[in-house]
Enzyme design. Structure first.
Site, PDB file in Angstrom:
ATOM      1  N   ARG A   1     -11.803 -10.373 -10.903  1.00 52.84           N
ATOM      2  CA  ARG A   1     -10.566  -9.898 -11.509  1.00 52.84           C
ATOM      3  C   ARG A   1      -9.626 -11.086 -11.674  1.00 52.84           C
ATOM      4  NH1 ARG A   1      -6.920  -6.875  -6.852  1.00 52.84           N
ATOM      5  NH2 ARG A   1      -5.443  -6.835  -8.578  1.00 52.84           N
ATOM      6  N   ARG A   2      -8.462 -10.881 -12.271  1.00 48.58           N
ATOM      7  CA  ARG A   2      -7.437 -11.904 -12.467  1.00 48.58           C
ATOM      8  C   ARG A   2      -8.032 -13.182 -13.048  1.00 48.58           C
ATOM      9  NH1 ARG A   2      -6.243 -10.939  -6.625  1.00 48.58           N
ATOM     10  NH2 ARG A   2      -4.541  -9.457  -6.478  1.00 48.58           N
TER      11      ARG A   2
ATOM     12  N   HIS B   1     -10.662   0.654  -9.970  1.00 46.35           N
ATOM     13  CA  HIS B   1     -10.134   1.603  -8.979  1.00 46.35           C
ATOM     14  C   HIS B   1      -8.682   1.958  -9.282  1.00 46.35           C
ATOM     15  CE1 HIS B   1      -8.769   3.337  -5.202  1.00 46.35           C
ATOM     16  NE2 HIS B   1      -7.939   2.327  -5.021  1.00 46.35           N
ATOM     17  N   PHE B   2      -7.868   0.930  -9.545  1.00 47.85           N
ATOM     18  CA  PHE B   2      -6.465   1.336  -9.695  1.00 47.85           C
ATOM     19  C   PHE B   2      -6.153   1.952 -11.051  1.00 47.85           C
ATOM     20  CE2 PHE B   2      -5.512  -3.440  -9.947  1.00 47.85           C
ATOM     21  CZ  PHE B   2      -5.077  -3.484 -11.269  1.00 47.85           C
ATOM     22  N   HIS B   3      -7.059   1.738 -12.027  1.00 45.87           N
ATOM     23  CA  HIS B   3      -6.817   2.459 -13.279  1.00 45.87           C
ATOM     24  C   HIS B   3      -7.188   3.946 -13.152  1.00 45.87           C
ATOM     25  CE1 HIS B   3      -6.108  -1.478 -15.155  1.00 45.87           C
ATOM     26  NE2 HIS B   3      -5.392  -0.766 -15.985  1.00 45.87           N
TER      27      HIS B   3
ATOM     28  N   HIS C   1       0.825  -1.205   0.000  1.00 51.02           N
ATOM     29  CA  HIS C   1       0.000   0.000   0.000  1.00 51.02           C
ATOM     30  C   HIS C   1       0.860   1.256   0.000  1.00 51.02           C
ATOM     31  CE1 HIS C   1      -3.745   1.993  -0.304  1.00 51.02           C
ATOM     32  NE2 HIS C   1      -3.291   2.890   0.520  1.00 51.02           N
TER      33      HIS C   1
ATOM     34  N   TYR D   1       1.496   5.068  -2.703  1.00 46.86           N
ATOM     35  CA  TYR D   1       1.825   6.471  -2.408  1.00 46.86           C
ATOM     36  C   TYR D   1       3.200   6.843  -2.945  1.00 46.86           C
ATOM     37  CZ  TYR D   1      -2.411   6.108   0.185  1.00 46.86           C
ATOM     38  OH  TYR D   1      -3.727   5.885   0.493  1.00 46.86           O
TER      39      TYR D   1
HETATM   40 FE1  HAS Z   1      -6.269   2.095  -3.553  1.00 49.68          FE
HETATM   41  C1  HAS Z   1      -6.619  -1.325  -3.847  1.00 49.68           C
HETATM   42  C2  HAS Z   1      -7.985   2.035  -0.607  1.00 49.68           C
HETATM   43  C3  HAS Z   1      -5.685   5.483  -3.134  1.00 49.68           C
HETATM   44  C4  HAS Z   1      -3.892   2.015  -6.043  1.00 49.68           C
HETATM   45  N1  HAS Z   1      -5.430   0.634  -4.721  1.00 49.68           N
HETATM   46  C5  HAS Z   1      -5.738  -0.710  -4.703  1.00 49.68           C
HETATM   47  C6  HAS Z   1      -4.951  -1.389  -5.688  1.00 49.68           C
HETATM   48  C7  HAS Z   1      -4.143  -0.448  -6.274  1.00 49.68           C
HETATM   49  C8  HAS Z   1      -4.463   0.820  -5.675  1.00 49.68           C
HETATM   50  C9  HAS Z   1      -3.092  -0.687  -7.335  1.00 49.68           C
HETATM   51  O1  HAS Z   1      -8.921  -0.056   1.421  1.00 49.68           O
HETATM   52  C10 HAS Z   1      -5.053  -2.877  -6.034  1.00 49.68           C
HETATM   53  C11 HAS Z   1      -3.952  -3.702  -5.480  1.00 49.68           C
HETATM   54  C12 HAS Z   1      -4.120  -5.126  -5.946  1.00 49.68           C
HETATM   55  O2  HAS Z   1      -3.597  -5.470  -7.011  1.00 49.68           O
HETATM   56  O3  HAS Z   1      -4.807  -5.895  -5.260  1.00 49.68           O
HETATM   57  N2  HAS Z   1      -6.788   3.502  -2.165  1.00 49.68           N
HETATM   58  C13 HAS Z   1      -7.500   3.268  -1.046  1.00 49.68           C
HETATM   59  C14 HAS Z   1      -7.683   4.513  -0.312  1.00 49.68           C
HETATM   60  C15 HAS Z   1      -7.045   5.484  -1.043  1.00 49.68           C
HETATM   61  C16 HAS Z   1      -6.469   4.836  -2.188  1.00 49.68           C
HETATM   62  C17 HAS Z   1      -8.424   4.713   0.965  1.00 49.68           C
HETATM   63  N3  HAS Z   1      -5.056   3.478  -4.426  1.00 49.68           N
HETATM   64  C18 HAS Z   1      -4.968   4.809  -4.106  1.00 49.68           C
HETATM   65  C19 HAS Z   1      -3.987   5.445  -4.931  1.00 49.68           C
HETATM   66  C20 HAS Z   1      -3.467   4.468  -5.748  1.00 49.68           C
HETATM   67  C21 HAS Z   1      -4.157   3.238  -5.419  1.00 49.68           C
HETATM   68  C22 HAS Z   1      -3.602   6.899  -4.845  1.00 49.68           C
HETATM   69  C23 HAS Z   1      -2.418   4.547  -6.784  1.00 49.68           C
HETATM   70  C24 HAS Z   1      -1.694   5.581  -7.044  1.00 49.68           C
HETATM   71  N4  HAS Z   1      -7.159   0.642  -2.465  1.00 49.68           N
HETATM   72  C25 HAS Z   1      -7.776   0.822  -1.260  1.00 49.68           C
HETATM   73  C26 HAS Z   1      -8.196  -0.479  -0.737  1.00 49.68           C
HETATM   74  C27 HAS Z   1      -7.790  -1.437  -1.647  1.00 49.68           C
HETATM   75  C28 HAS Z   1      -7.152  -0.706  -2.722  1.00 49.68           C
HETATM   76  C29 HAS Z   1      -8.884  -0.762   0.516  1.00 49.68           C
HETATM   77  C30 HAS Z   1      -7.952  -2.967  -1.505  1.00 49.68           C
HETATM   78  C31 HAS Z   1      -9.174  -3.418  -2.160  1.00 49.68           C
HETATM   79  C32 HAS Z   1      -9.259  -4.927  -2.173  1.00 49.68           C
HETATM   80  O4  HAS Z   1     -10.112  -5.463  -1.454  1.00 49.68           O
HETATM   81  O5  HAS Z   1      -8.522  -5.602  -2.890  1.00 49.68           O
HETATM   82  C33 HAS Z   1      -6.925   6.961  -0.641  1.00 49.68           C
HETATM   83  O6  HAS Z   1      -5.575   7.330  -0.598  1.00 49.68           O
HETATM   84  C34 HAS Z   1      -7.685   7.853  -1.565  1.00 49.68           C
HETATM   85  C35 HAS Z   1      -7.714   9.299  -1.073  1.00 49.68           C
HETATM   86  C36 HAS Z   1      -7.990  10.249  -2.203  1.00 49.68           C
HETATM   87  C37 HAS Z   1      -8.858  11.254  -2.177  1.00 49.68           C
HETATM   88  C38 HAS Z   1      -9.048  12.093  -3.416  1.00 49.68           C
HETATM   89  C39 HAS Z   1      -8.501  13.520  -3.290  1.00 49.68           C
HETATM   90  C40 HAS Z   1      -8.655  14.236  -4.601  1.00 49.68           C
HETATM   91  C41 HAS Z   1      -7.734  15.067  -5.154  1.00 49.68           C
HETATM   92  C42 HAS Z   1      -8.018  15.682  -6.497  1.00 49.68           C
HETATM   93  C43 HAS Z   1      -8.657  17.053  -6.363  1.00 49.68           C
HETATM   94  C44 HAS Z   1      -9.046  17.568  -7.688  1.00 49.68           C
HETATM   95  C45 HAS Z   1      -8.947  18.850  -8.076  1.00 49.68           C
HETATM   96  C46 HAS Z   1      -9.329  19.229  -9.441  1.00 49.68           C
HETATM   97  C47 HAS Z   1      -8.447  19.928  -7.191  1.00 49.68           C
HETATM   98  C48 HAS Z   1      -9.659  11.586  -0.996  1.00 49.68           C
HETATM   99  C49 HAS Z   1      -6.449  15.400  -4.489  1.00 49.68           C
HETATM  100  C50 HAS Z   1     -10.277  20.419  -9.502  1.00 49.68           C
HETATM  101  C51 HAS Z   1     -11.611  19.907  -9.767  1.00 49.68           C
HETATM  102  C52 HAS Z   1     -12.661  20.636 -10.195  1.00 49.68           C
HETATM  103  C53 HAS Z   1     -13.960  19.925 -10.327  1.00 49.68           C
HETATM  104  C54 HAS Z   1     -12.611  22.034 -10.544  1.00 49.68           C
END
Ligand code: HAS
Length: 560
Positions: free
Chosen positions: A449-450, A384-386, A233, A237
């Site tokens: 998946r997989r 999700h990860f894409h 995990h 990041y």
């Molecule tokens: Fe995830 C599974 C939970 C973030 C990547 N994640 C994965 C896997 C990958 C991955 C590769 O809790 C699969 C692994 C595998 O092969 O099995 N993930 C989270 C959580 C976050 C999160 C809580 N993941 C990421 C990021 C990744 C990534 C970043 C890659 C870079 N994820 C999970 C969980 C799993 C999981 C479980 C396991 C699931 C399972 O059962 O297998 C948090 O960090 C997300 C927080 C993000 C936010 C968004 C903030 C938004 C921003 C943009 C603002 C936009 C603006 C534009 C300002 C709260 C900063 C302006 C917009 C206007 C409209 C004007």
């Protein structure tokens, strides 16, 4: 002020160039990125076509072999080379040129990563390592695959050490001053990386490598998976933070204003250091053998690691609104229209940010214990990860390459290159949007998946999935077109005609630059102690239980 040690205004000068010797190291890493994109992207296209059920792989290539290639080359190779290249450029840009030792470490790291990648790739190509990028035991690859990946990680340690040494040298030479934000961010990402890779390194050294070379008969499956996710995990990041560096430090400069808050940016990175690692068990919520209490604790800690992303979103909204107001926007949301929609250096990362809104929400859903039961091991997770690593991270890497490549090769971004950059953003968004939407929906309908299967022997439940799998293939085709645009663009940015003007590596000032530094934020001993303390709280019991419960080991399996 010497060129080797510049501080103050030189950092913000658009003509300040990184040292050409550092530039060559950066370029070597970026060439790997382009190559990995081409190979990994082609594998991705073939995969979506196979999953549509309308296409068979040629030359006896196996689906899982292809999936391993796709995952390893994009999730590990492309990202690692980009991060090492970008971070080298970043410290060289804001602290001044690397010295001989620091640069040599960068080169040795690069060659380690190259040799390790070729070893792992050879094992995948010869169908001796179809174990996917997560290499879950008891699937057993050839030992050279594990050895190759270990050498890649050692390579990143060496290169990262060169970067940290440069940052520390700046601090010694500028005692008491606030370090350049970008260099501080690089240091945080690298320290997090050292701590989290200890898990996968120990698993490789004491389990996978001896087991795959026949020195050990069985492997502890639970232990390897837990150590993998201890690393896995934080790995996400490690991919994300360089994108955040661009969002915080380069984007405000590109659009011509000051960033919102240097202090808040540092706080967000410190929180990532603390909370990226003690959360890996949220990938194992449905696995037996880990007490519900520890799963619950790590879910709580996962909700803590969402906070720095929310801080980042707030800072970015503030930056964009400030910009829009300066351009004359007066309504609640009309600042959005005023953003520089014709500058590819802005549009590529911005489209990535838009993807991260649903991407982050999806992460919060995954992390919520009960919801995880619904989505785990379905293709929702692939969706999700894409839209996390595949869109926000990769599009920002592309945006950074738009300025970084010409900056180090002495070229200019021509109007046609900028237009290509815009097309790249839109085509990528279209392809990723179609593909990942289909993945999310069909995942909720239960599609796993997989899995190489599309129709499951004509079962009626699986019939419902077919149209979504077709949509995935349509998305895959658009993404492949985008990859062709990207590769053509990057080659042009490297090979185009030379220019006398320097293409800027943008580094912004912040509204609170004059505020005095917060000492503890760069008290590394304290930061590392807190990081390790949280890791010990989250992992001591789950790991010791694995040892005390004397779970039977497993021999290796090769199902391909
Ligand atoms: Fe995830 C599974 C939970 C973030 C990547 N994640 C994965 C896997 C990958 C991955 C590769 O809790 C699969 C692994 C595998 O092969 O099995 N993930 C989270 C959580 C976050 C999160 C809580 N993941 C990421 C990021 C990744 C990534 C970043 C890659 C870079 N994820 C999970 C969980 C799993 C999981 C479980 C396991 C699931 C399972 O059962 O297998 C948090 O960090 C997300 C927080 C993000 C936010 C968004 C903030 C938004 C921003 C943009 C603002 C936009 C603006 C534009 C300002 C709260 C900063 C302006 C917009 C206007 C409209 C004007």
């Amino acid at each position: 002020m010497s060129a080797e040690n510049y501080t103050g205004d030189a950092i913000f000068d658009k003509n300040t160039k990184i040292d050409p010797r550092d530039g060559r190291l950066v370029l070597a890493n970026m060439i790997w990125v382009i190559f990995a994109l081409l190979i990994g992207g082609t594998a991705g296209l073939l995969q979506t076509l196979v999953r549509s059920g309308q296409f068979e792989l040629p030359f006896g290539i196996g689906y899982y072999q292809l999936l391993t290639l796709h995952g390893v080359i994009l999730a590990l190779v492309l990202t690692f080379f980009f991060i090492m290249g970008f971070q080298t450029a970043a410290v060289s840009r804001v602290c001044g040129a690397l010295n001989k030792v620091e640069r040599t470490l960068g080169w040795i790291g690069f060659w380690f990563m190259t040799v390790g990648t070729l070893m792992a790739a050879a094992m995948i190509a010869t169908n001796q390592a179809s174990v996917l990028y997560t290499f879950y035991a008891p699937l057993q690859a050839h030992g050279l695959f594990y050895l190759g990946l270990t050498i890649v990680v050692v390579g990143t340690w060496l290169a990262a050490t060169g970067q940290i040494m440069r940052y520390q040298r700046w601090r010694r030479e500028n005692k008491g001053q606030k370090s350049p934000l970008l260099a501080f961010m690089v240091a945080v990402n690298n320290v997090m990386w050292y701590v989290c890779t200890l898990g996968v390194a120990s698993s490789m050294l004491f389990q996978f490598i001896p087991w795959s070379f026949g020195m050990m008969e069985t492997i502890n499956v639970k232990l390897t998976r837990t150590l993998f996710w201890y690393f896995g995990h934080a790995l996400v990041y490690f991919w994300l933070l360089p994108a955040y560096m661009v969002w915080y430090v380069s984007i405000p400069k590109i659009i011509g204003i000051k960033g919102f808050s240097d202090k808040l940016a540092r706080m967000s990175f410190v929180l990532f250091l603390f909370f990226s690692i003690p959360v890996g068990i949220h990938h194992q919520l449905v696995e037996p053998g880990i007490d519900a209490f520890w799963k619950g604790l790590q879910v709580v800690l996962t909700f803590m690691v969402i906070v720095p992303s929310l801080i980042t979103a707030f800072s970015l909204f503030a930056t964009f609104e400030t910009y829009g107001r300066k351009q004359g926007a007066t309504g609640l949301l009309d600042w959005f229209k005023k953003l520089p929609w014709k500058d590819a250096r802005f549009v590529l990362p911005f489209v990535g940010m838009l993807f991260f809104i649903p991407g982050g929400l999806g992460g919060i859903i995954n992390a919520s214990g009960q919801m995880n039961q619904l989505v785990h091991n379905t293709i929702w997770i692939v969706g999700h990860f894409h839209i996390t690593v595949g869109a926000p991270v990769v599009l920002t890497y592309f945006g950074a390459m738009m300025f970084l490549l010409p900056h180090i090769t002495g070229k200019r971004i021509s109007t046609s290159m900028n237009t290509m950059g815009l097309w790249l953003a839109y085509t990528w968004a279209l392809g990723m949007g179609i593909m990942s939407t289909a993945m999310h929906i069909v995942g909720l309908k239960g599609a796993p998946r997989r899995s190489t299967f599309s129709e499951y022997g004509g079962h009626e439940v699986a019939q419902e999935w077919i149209s979504y799998q077709m949509m995935q293939a349509v998305g895959g085709v658009f993404l492949f077109i985008a990859i062709i645009i990207a590769v053509t663009l990057f080659v042009q940015l490297i090979m185009g005609p030379r220019s006398n003007e320097v293409e800027e590596f943008p580094v912004a000032r912040f509204l609170d630059d004059d505020v005095i530094k917060v000492g503890w934020v760069e008290n590394w001993r304290l930061l590392v102690i807190i990081t390790i303390f949280l890791v010990l709280i989250a992992y001591t019991m789950p790991i010791s239980q694995i040892f005390t419960e004397s779970i039977a080991g497993s021999k290796g399996y090769k199902f391909w």
